[in-house]
Design a protein around this motif. Structure first.
Motif, PDB file in Angstrom:
ATOM      1  N   THR A 160       0.834  -0.759  -0.311  1.00  0.00           N
ATOM      2  CA  THR A 160      -0.284   0.203  -0.039  1.00  0.00           C
ATOM      3  C   THR A 160       0.570   1.030  -0.375  1.00  0.00           C
ATOM      4  O   THR A 160       0.266   2.571   0.216  1.00  0.00           O
ATOM      5  CB  THR A 160      -0.780   0.057   1.645  1.00  0.00           C
ATOM      6  OG1 THR A 160       0.160  -0.081   2.547  1.00  0.00           O
ATOM      7  CG2 THR A 160      -2.108  -0.831   1.003  1.00  0.00           C
ATOM      8  N   THR A 161       1.990   1.247  -0.586  1.00  0.00           N
ATOM      9  CA  THR A 161       2.915   2.174  -0.052  1.00  0.00           C
ATOM     10  C   THR A 161       2.959   3.211  -1.836  1.00  0.00           C
ATOM     11  O   THR A 161       2.463   2.644  -2.840  1.00  0.00           O
ATOM     12  CB  THR A 161       4.401   1.766  -0.387  1.00  0.00           C
ATOM     13  OG1 THR A 161       5.269   1.159  -1.543  1.00  0.00           O
ATOM     14  CG2 THR A 161       5.162   1.060   0.814  1.00  0.00           C
ATOM     15  N   LEU A 162       3.042   4.510  -1.731  1.00  0.00           N
ATOM     16  CA  LEU A 162       2.018   5.202  -2.630  1.00  0.00           C
ATOM     17  C   LEU A 162       3.271   4.528  -4.179  1.00  0.00           C
ATOM     18  O   LEU A 162       2.210   4.518  -5.069  1.00  0.00           O
ATOM     19  CB  LEU A 162       2.964   6.533  -2.802  1.00  0.00           C
ATOM     20  CG  LEU A 162       3.395   7.473  -4.314  1.00  0.00           C
ATOM     21  CD1 LEU A 162       1.473   8.112  -4.271  1.00  0.00           C
ATOM     22  CD2 LEU A 162       3.832   8.761  -3.333  1.00  0.00           C
ATOM     23  N   LEU A 163       4.116   4.181  -3.762  1.00  0.00           N
ATOM     24  CA  LEU A 163       4.904   3.674  -5.331  1.00  0.00           C
ATOM     25  C   LEU A 163       5.053   1.862  -5.715  1.00  0.00           C
ATOM     26  O   LEU A 163       3.669   2.213  -7.273  1.00  0.00           O
ATOM     27  CB  LEU A 163       6.361   3.023  -5.227  1.00  0.00           C
ATOM     28  CG  LEU A 163       6.795   2.572  -5.737  1.00  0.00           C
ATOM     29  CD1 LEU A 163       7.022   3.297  -7.576  1.00  0.00           C
ATOM     30  CD2 LEU A 163       8.954   2.422  -6.204  1.00  0.00           C
ATOM     31  N   GLY A 164       4.315   0.965  -4.861  1.00  0.00           N
ATOM     32  CA  GLY A 164       3.178   0.208  -5.015  1.00  0.00           C
ATOM     33  C   GLY A 164       1.750  -0.067  -5.790  1.00  0.00           C
ATOM     34  O   GLY A 164       1.494  -0.340  -6.566  1.00  0.00           O
ATOM     35  N   LEU A 165       1.091   1.580  -5.440  1.00  0.00           N
ATOM     36  CA  LEU A 165      -0.396   1.597  -6.052  1.00  0.00           C
ATOM     37  C   LEU A 165      -0.052   2.239  -7.101  1.00  0.00           C
ATOM     38  O   LEU A 165      -0.716   1.655  -7.925  1.00  0.00           O
ATOM     39  CB  LEU A 165      -1.166   2.523  -4.960  1.00  0.00           C
ATOM     40  CG  LEU A 165      -1.488   1.959  -3.138  1.00  0.00           C
ATOM     41  CD1 LEU A 165      -1.774   2.779  -2.502  1.00  0.00           C
ATOM     42  CD2 LEU A 165      -2.740   1.013  -4.065  1.00  0.00           C
ATOM     43  N   ALA A 166       0.982   3.316  -7.638  1.00  0.00           N
ATOM     44  CA  ALA A 166       1.030   3.419  -8.670  1.00  0.00           C
ATOM     45  C   ALA A 166       1.405   3.417  -9.932  1.00  0.00           C
ATOM     46  O   ALA A 166       0.550   3.525 -10.809  1.00  0.00           O
ATOM     47  CB  ALA A 166       1.653   4.874  -8.263  1.00  0.00           C
ATOM     48  N   VAL A 167       2.529   1.939  -9.775  1.00  0.00           N
ATOM     49  CA  VAL A 167       2.975   1.882 -10.935  1.00  0.00           C
ATOM     50  C   VAL A 167       1.840   0.794 -11.481  1.00  0.00           C
ATOM     51  O   VAL A 167       2.345   1.029 -12.951  1.00  0.00           O
ATOM     52  CB  VAL A 167       4.492   0.552 -10.103  1.00  0.00           C
ATOM     53  CG1 VAL A 167       4.293  -0.600 -11.328  1.00  0.00           C
ATOM     54  CG2 VAL A 167       5.245   0.889  -9.433  1.00  0.00           C
ATOM     55  N   PRO A 168       1.282  -0.070 -11.292  1.00  0.00           N
ATOM     56  CA  PRO A 168      -0.014  -0.682 -11.982  1.00  0.00           C
ATOM     57  C   PRO A 168      -0.536   0.766 -13.001  1.00  0.00           C
ATOM     58  O   PRO A 168      -1.146   0.047 -13.988  1.00  0.00           O
ATOM     59  CB  PRO A 168      -0.634  -1.335 -10.824  1.00  0.00           C
ATOM     60  CG  PRO A 168       0.231  -1.426 -10.136  1.00  0.00           C
ATOM     61  CD  PRO A 168       0.862  -1.105  -9.416  1.00  0.00           C
ATOM     62  N   VAL A 169      -1.100   1.781 -12.162  1.00  0.00           N
ATOM     63  CA  VAL A 169      -1.887   2.605 -13.036  1.00  0.00           C
ATOM     64  C   VAL A 169      -1.338   2.842 -13.654  1.00  0.00           C
ATOM     65  O   VAL A 169      -1.991   3.929 -15.196  1.00  0.00           O
ATOM     66  CB  VAL A 169      -2.530   3.554 -11.779  1.00  0.00           C
ATOM     67  CG1 VAL A 169      -3.030   4.633 -12.330  1.00  0.00           C
ATOM     68  CG2 VAL A 169      -2.796   3.216 -10.790  1.00  0.00           C
ATOM     69  N   LEU A 170       0.438   3.666 -14.041  1.00  0.00           N
ATOM     70  CA  LEU A 170       1.378   4.289 -14.844  1.00  0.00           C
ATOM     71  C   LEU A 170       1.414   3.007 -15.656  1.00  0.00           C
ATOM     72  O   LEU A 170       1.523   4.305 -17.089  1.00  0.00           O
ATOM     73  CB  LEU A 170       2.237   4.682 -13.757  1.00  0.00           C
ATOM     74  CG  LEU A 170       2.244   5.037 -13.181  1.00  0.00           C
ATOM     75  CD1 LEU A 170       3.435   5.678 -12.160  1.00  0.00           C
ATOM     76  CD2 LEU A 170       2.008   7.170 -13.531  1.00  0.00           C
ATOM     77  N   ALA A 171       0.965   2.573 -15.139  1.00  0.00           N
ATOM     78  CA  ALA A 171       1.647   1.072 -16.428  1.00  0.00           C
ATOM     79  C   ALA A 171       0.799   1.452 -17.512  1.00  0.00           C
ATOM     80  O   ALA A 171       0.213   1.241 -19.195  1.00  0.00           O
ATOM     81  CB  ALA A 171       1.984   0.217 -16.248  1.00  0.00           C
ATOM     82  N   GLY A 172      -0.739   1.217 -16.854  1.00  0.00           N
ATOM     83  CA  GLY A 172      -2.059   1.324 -18.408  1.00  0.00           C
ATOM     84  C   GLY A 172      -2.447   2.295 -18.751  1.00  0.00           C
ATOM     85  O   GLY A 172      -2.237   2.316 -19.583  1.00  0.00           O
ATOM     86  N   SER A 173      -1.877   3.362 -18.057  1.00  0.00           N
ATOM     87  CA  SER A 173      -1.762   5.018 -18.563  1.00  0.00           C
ATOM     88  C   SER A 173      -0.764   4.921 -19.774  1.00  0.00           C
ATOM     89  O   SER A 173      -1.086   5.575 -20.788  1.00  0.00           O
ATOM     90  CB  SER A 173      -1.810   5.967 -17.372  1.00  0.00           C
ATOM     91  OG  SER A 173      -0.431   5.990 -16.641  1.00  0.00           O
ATOM     92  N   ALA A 174      -0.208   4.672 -19.230  1.00  0.00           N
ATOM     93  CA  ALA A 174       1.393   4.679 -20.580  1.00  0.00           C
ATOM     94  C   ALA A 174       0.960   3.504 -22.085  1.00  0.00           C
ATOM     95  O   ALA A 174       1.217   4.119 -22.934  1.00  0.00           O
ATOM     96  CB  ALA A 174       2.614   4.027 -19.932  1.00  0.00           C
TER      97      ALA A 174
END
Length: 213
Positions: A160-174
């Motif tokens: 539930t860290t910021l990085l752990g939550l953000a990586v899948p979302v950033l991958a999808g947006s990219a």
């Protein structure tokens, strides 16, 4: 001889009190102002082309990550109260940004281009068309960020860290941005990536809270 038993560490609880929401939302609003100024400076400094769009996309995605997930981190979103608190932080952040935008950014736009005329043209040359949209969008992404955070926290061993939550979302947006560019989408890359971020965040947030239920 005395014996003692170690008490278990207290579980994380929602911190959606008024003070936390106001202070956290103010920080979100200030971060948004900084992001707008950075984006504007890059727009003026870098010649039009793919390089500028890529750099602007990085700014958009970095800002989207912060305003989407930091509210939930600050209120420790774990249940309904925390998810609502995260959304409230997002809403207050948009209000703080609006106040600074009206008081400082728009007047400064007469001397240094912060908002080009093409930006105002999107709203029929209205200088305020984007503010109601930002109220809704800023609240929505913080709400979805809270849902994703709470849903992940309910699963043992989940990150539930910021990085752990953000990586899948950033991958999808990219991925969405790249597909859009390959298919010849006429929309600028930062816009496509931002839309992809919101879509991916929504899907993952709803899925996480559904599993939690």
């Amino acid at each position: 001889m005395t014996t003692s038993t170690a008490s278990p560490a207290p579980a994380a609880v929602d911190r959606s009190d008024f003070r936390t929401v106001m202070l956290s939302g103010t920080k979100v609003g200030l971060m948004t102002v900084v992001a707008v100024l950075v984006y504007s400076a890059l727009f003026r400094a870098i010649p039009a082309g793919l390089a500028r769009e890529v750099i602007e996309t990085v700014v958009v995605l970095a800002t989207a990550t912060l305003v989407s997930f930091l509210p939930a981190q600050w209120v420790v979103a774990r249940g309904t109260e925390g998810i609502a608190g995260a959304a409230a932080v997002g809403l207050w952040g948009t209000i703080v940004f609006m106040a600074i935008d009206i008081a400082a950014l728009r007047p400064a736009n007469h001397f240094v281009t912060i908002y080009p005329w093409t930006w105002d043209a999107v709203g029929g040359l209205s200088t305020w068309w984007y503010l109601p949209i930002w109220w809704m969008l800023g609240t929505f992404v913080a709400w979805m960020g809270g849902m994703l955070t709470a849903g992940r926290a309910a699963r043992a061993g989940s990150n539930t860290t910021l990085l752990g939550l953000a990586v899948p979302v950033l991958a999808g947006s990219a991925l969405i941005a790249v597909i859009g560019r390959i298919m010849g989408c006429p929309v600028m890359l930062p816009v496509t990536a931002g839309a992809g971020f919101a879509l991916t965040l929504t899907l993952l947030g709803v899925a996480a809270i559904a599993r939690k239920a």
